[in-house]
Structures are given as structure tokens and as C-alpha cells.
Design an enzyme around this catalytic site. Structure first.
Site, short mmCIF file in Angstrom:
data_model
loop_
_atom_site.label_atom_id
_atom_site.label_comp_id
_atom_site.label_asym_id
_atom_site.label_seq_id
_atom_site.Cartn_x
_atom_site.Cartn_y
_atom_site.Cartn_z
N ASP A 70 58.70 -98.17 15.15
CA ASP A 70 59.67 -98.02 16.25
C ASP A 70 60.96 -97.35 15.79
O ASP A 70 61.76 -96.91 16.60
CB ASP A 70 59.93 -99.36 16.98
CG ASP A 70 60.52 -100.44 16.10
OD1 ASP A 70 60.59 -100.26 14.87
OD2 ASP A 70 60.91 -101.49 16.66
N SER B 120 57.90 -105.72 11.29
CA SER B 120 58.67 -104.47 11.29
C SER B 120 58.89 -103.91 9.88
O SER B 120 57.94 -103.48 9.25
CB SER B 120 59.99 -104.73 12.02
OG SER B 120 60.71 -103.55 12.14
#
Ligand code: MG
Length: 456
Positions: free
Chosen positions: A246, A99
């Protein structure tokens, strides 16, 4: 005895080839495969990190050794992979991503068949298999197969377009600057924006797993270039994704970085106007702004612990269709109940279209809060006791102990004290109607924590 852990707040994370080695990744693949059970269809994909191809092959070896069939998605945004798992009847998925962490890190997220990361309880089952050597290897003639999975990104972009009014947005001819941090965000969002009639200026728009453009965490200090470019080209909007695309943080037309709970507040407001009386899920770290909007437009806030898995799982439990986090994660249930940077960008453009307002005007209409953050040193072994002591001292107040301690005061100011999961500190987040009060709360509580630590 406490169980040994592999999974943290967001999957397994670590430095490549020291904490996460190829050997342990293969073993983890076998454990994940055993958890799903044999003969299952598992999608595997990765973000732009240099170690992605290596670890995806390691996980794949483990999964097929446990008798599962692997579908290789290759490099893709996390939300595109989650959408594919949900809609294409996969039994689950594994995403190789760290991430927002720096490029020397990588990680493993395990996804359930509904596209949502598995629960912390399910993670514990995988850890048990991993540490207690309970993995089941298939017989030689039951080893799984590997095949390519194609069209994932195209399907994902189409799915987002079904949630919004493409032709109305396209009429506005927005100019959007997008900073995808040299990672997978550049594989879907620029195409989506062009389909929405936008003029697109890309920053850090080529894949490079060393992340030379900026660090993949979309924090204000990493977004100076984006702000500058938005101002200098006269764009309507800037957007920055984290490493796996995201989360999205927006920059208004003046180059001002808007923190995540403000843009989430805009989406929440529009959602409640169209769908009154719905539940909105958000962690206790979010601003009271989110609650003010719910009060004004008839929604109900469900507070949760911090962490995207918890938000997604809670949405499922309470049947909520919208969730959001202060770090730029928006969970838009009509599309999918997970964070999705490109979906969030499309929603912000739709709000700008419907209201015919600039982002700065829209943000200016929201209730105003000022934020101050701080931290207090606290050895890991004292964290639990410290939080207990703090709870004892605030019994009479309006508090929440869902995650750390959050105290709300009558003047609408609030402070949250949370032990960090990764550092020997407790984090403090204060907010108030003016900056002075927020700063005062952080210094007051830092001192209070220091005094309390001495008594433990
Ligand atoms: Mg992310």
C-alpha cells in the site's frame, strides 16, 4: 479504568505464535464476526508472510462460527482487497498483514464496507466483545459458509488503468525497476506496468514469506540494491513497496531515493492544477512542502494525527479526494481513499509522461526542505505530562497539538515532537530550508526534552 487494547495504529500486530496465537486469532475472528453481525459477507485475504494461511483460516473459523459468510481472496495486495470490498458489495473484510514489519510479525486489519479500515471507535467495540466475552456464536444450522473469491487482482489492475491515460504512458516505453520485497506487491504491479508499456525489471519479485531480499519497510537503508540496479540498467524509475503494497517509495533515474512527501508533492501539484480549491489531507508529520504547494496552486491543507486510518477517515469527513503521508502512502480518492502503491506508481508515470520530465527534474522544481530526525528517551508514564509541559512552554508560537506538538517558526523551519506508540521515546522530526538549522532544532529540542523530563 482504561480499556484493554488489541488494536494499535494500524490494526492488531504482534509476533507470530507468541503474541498472536492461533487461539487468540480464532477468538478475534468470532469477535469481529459478532461486531459485523450475523449473515454478513466478509472478504478475507492475506499477504506473503509464512503465517498468512494459518491465520486466515483461524479468522475464517471465527467469522463463520459467528454466522458470517466468508469469501476467500487468498494472497493479495492490501489495496486490491480494499478495492474489492468497496466494489463488490461485501459487508466488510479482514486482511491478515503486518505491512512493513519484519517477517516474524503478523497482524489483522478490519475493513468497513467502503474499503476503508474501521475507525478507532469501531475497533474499541471489537475489543469490548473480545475482552468481555460478549461474542455471539451461531446455532449449528446458522453457521456461515466459505467460498472462493476470484478475479480480485485483475479487477484491481483494470480499475487503476481507468484512472490514467494508458496509451500516452505506453508511448514513452519507460524502463521501471520494481522491488516488491518478496511480498504481494509482485502479484499486481508488474502486470500493471507491462500493461502501461513499460519494460519491467523485477527485484525480489518471487513470493517468499521469510523476506530474504530486504526488510519490507521501504526505508533508504533497505533500498541500496534498488538504487544500484536503477543506475546500472539505466532505468527511468525505481519503485519499492512495503510488505502489503500500500506504500511506495521512488528512486529517480540517478538512483536517488525520493522521500514520500516529495513524490506526494508532485501528485498534489498535478491534482490541484486539474482540480483547484480542493482539500488535501495529510498528517502533521508531513513536510511544509505540502502546504507550500497548496498555497501556490490553490488548495487547502487539512492536518491530521499520524496514521493512515485517520487520513482515510478525515478524507471521508471533509470530502477530500487526495491525501498523503511522508512514508510513501498516497490516498487517491477518485480510485479509493486508502493508500495504494500501484495506483501511486501509475500516477508518477503519468506525471512524467505529461510533463516530459525525468523524476529528478520534477523533484528539483519543488520547494526544498532539509529533514533531521532524532529521539529522546522518555518513560511511557511520563509521555503525556512531557507533551503538556512542552505545550505550556510554546503557547505564544505558531503550534499544532493535533498529535504531539508541532511548532512552526517564521523562517519556515518546524519541529514535531511525538511520543512513540511502541518505544519508550519521543520522536523528533525537524525540517528547515538548510540542513544546519534542521540539525540544530533536533539537538536543541532533545536537550529541552531531557531537561523537562527531569522536572516531571
Ligand atoms: Mg503497508
Amino acid at each position: 479504568m482504561t480499556q484493554r487494547r488489541l488494536f494499535g495504529t494500524n490494526g492488531v500486530r504482534g509476533k507470530v505464535n507468541t503474541e498472536l496465537t492461533p487461539e487468540m486469532i480464532v477468538k478475534l475472528g468470532v469477535a469481529i464476526g459478532s461486531f459485523f453481525g450475523d449473515n454478513k459477507k466478509i472478504l478475507v485475504g492475506y499477504d506473503a508472510r509464512t503465517s498468512g494461511p494459518m491465520f486466515s483460516r483461524g479468522i475464517t473459523s471465527g467469522l463463520i462460527a459467528a454466522g458470517n459468510h466468508v469469501f476467500l481472496a487468498g494472497m493479495a495486495p492490501t489495496p486490491a482487497l480494499q478495492y474489492s470490498i468497496k466494489t463488490h458489495e461485501f459487508d466488510g473484510g479482514v486482511i491478515i498483514t503486518a505491512s512493513h514489519n519484519p517477517p516474524e510479525y503478523n497482524g489483522v486489519k478490519v475493513i468497513w464496507r467502503d474499503g476503508i479500515e474501521i475507525s478507532h471507535e469501531q475497533e474499541k467495540s471489537i475489543e469490548k466483545i473480545f475482552f468481555e466475552e460478549k461474542a455471539t456464536l451461531a446455532e449449528w444450522d446458522k453457521i456461515g459458509t466459505i467460498q472462493e473469491s476470484v478475479g480480485i487482482i485483475e479487477n484491481y489492475v483494470d480499475a487503476i488503468k481507468k484512472q490514467i491515460d494508458v496509451s500516452e504512458i505506453a508511448k514513452k516505453r519507460f524502463h521501471v525497476v520494481i522491488d516488491t520485497a518478496n511480498s504481494v506487491g509482485c502479484l499486481a504491479a508488474p502486470t500493471l506496468l507491462r500493461d502501461l508499456g513499460c519494460k519491467v525489471t523485477s527485484l525480489n519479485g518471487n513470493i517468499d514469506g521469510t523476506f530474504p531480499g530486504r526488510m519490507p519497510e521501504p526505508r533508504p537503508e533497505n533500498l541500496a540494491e534498488l538504487s544500484l540496479v536503477v543506475r546500472s540498467v539505466g532505468a527511468d524509475l525505481g519503485v519499492a513497496f512495503d510488505g502489503d503494497a500500500d506504500r511506495s517509495i521512488f528512486v529517480d533515474e540517478n538512483g536517488e531515493v525520493c522521500w514520500g512527501d516529495k513524490t506526494f508533492g508532485l501528485i498534489e501539484k498535478r491534482f490541484l492544477i486539474k482540480n483547484p480549491n480542493e482539500k488535501i489531507v495529510t498528517p502533521v508529520s508531513s513536510s511544509a512542502l505540502v502546504e507550500d504547494i497548496a498555497d501556490e496552486f490553490g488548495g487547502e491543507i487539512v492536518w491530521t494525527r499520524v496514521g493512515s486510518v485517520t487520513v482515510s477517515q478525515t478524507m471521508k469527513e471533509v470530502k477530500a479526494r487526495l491525501g498523503g503521508e511522508e512514508n510513501g502512502g498516497v490516498f487517491y480518492g477518485p480510485h479509493q481513499s486508502v493508500r495504494d502503491g500501484a495506483m501511486t506508481t501509475a500516477l508518477i508515470l503519468e506525471i512524467m509522461t505529461e510533463t516530459n520530465k525525468k523524476l529528478s527534474e520534477l523533484i528539483g522544481e519543488l520547494p526544498k526542505y532539509f529533514i533531521e530526525k532524532g529521539k529522546a528517551k522518555c518513560p511511557p508514564e511520563k509521555k503525556e505530562k512531557l507533551i503538556e509541559k512542552l505545550i505550556e512552554g510554546v503557547k505564544e508560537s505558531n503550534t499544532s497539538t493535533i498529535d504531539g506538538v508541532k511548532i512552526w517558526f517564521p523562517d519556515k523551519s518546524a519541529i514535531l515532537v511525538r511520543p512513540s506508540g511502541t518505544e519508550p521515546v519521543c520522536r523528533l522530526y525537524a525540517e528547515a530550508k538548510d540542513q544546519k538549522t534542521a540539525s540544530k532544532l533536533v539537538s536543541e529540542y532533545s536537550e529541552k526534552l531531557e531537561r523537562l523530563i527531569e522536572t516531571i
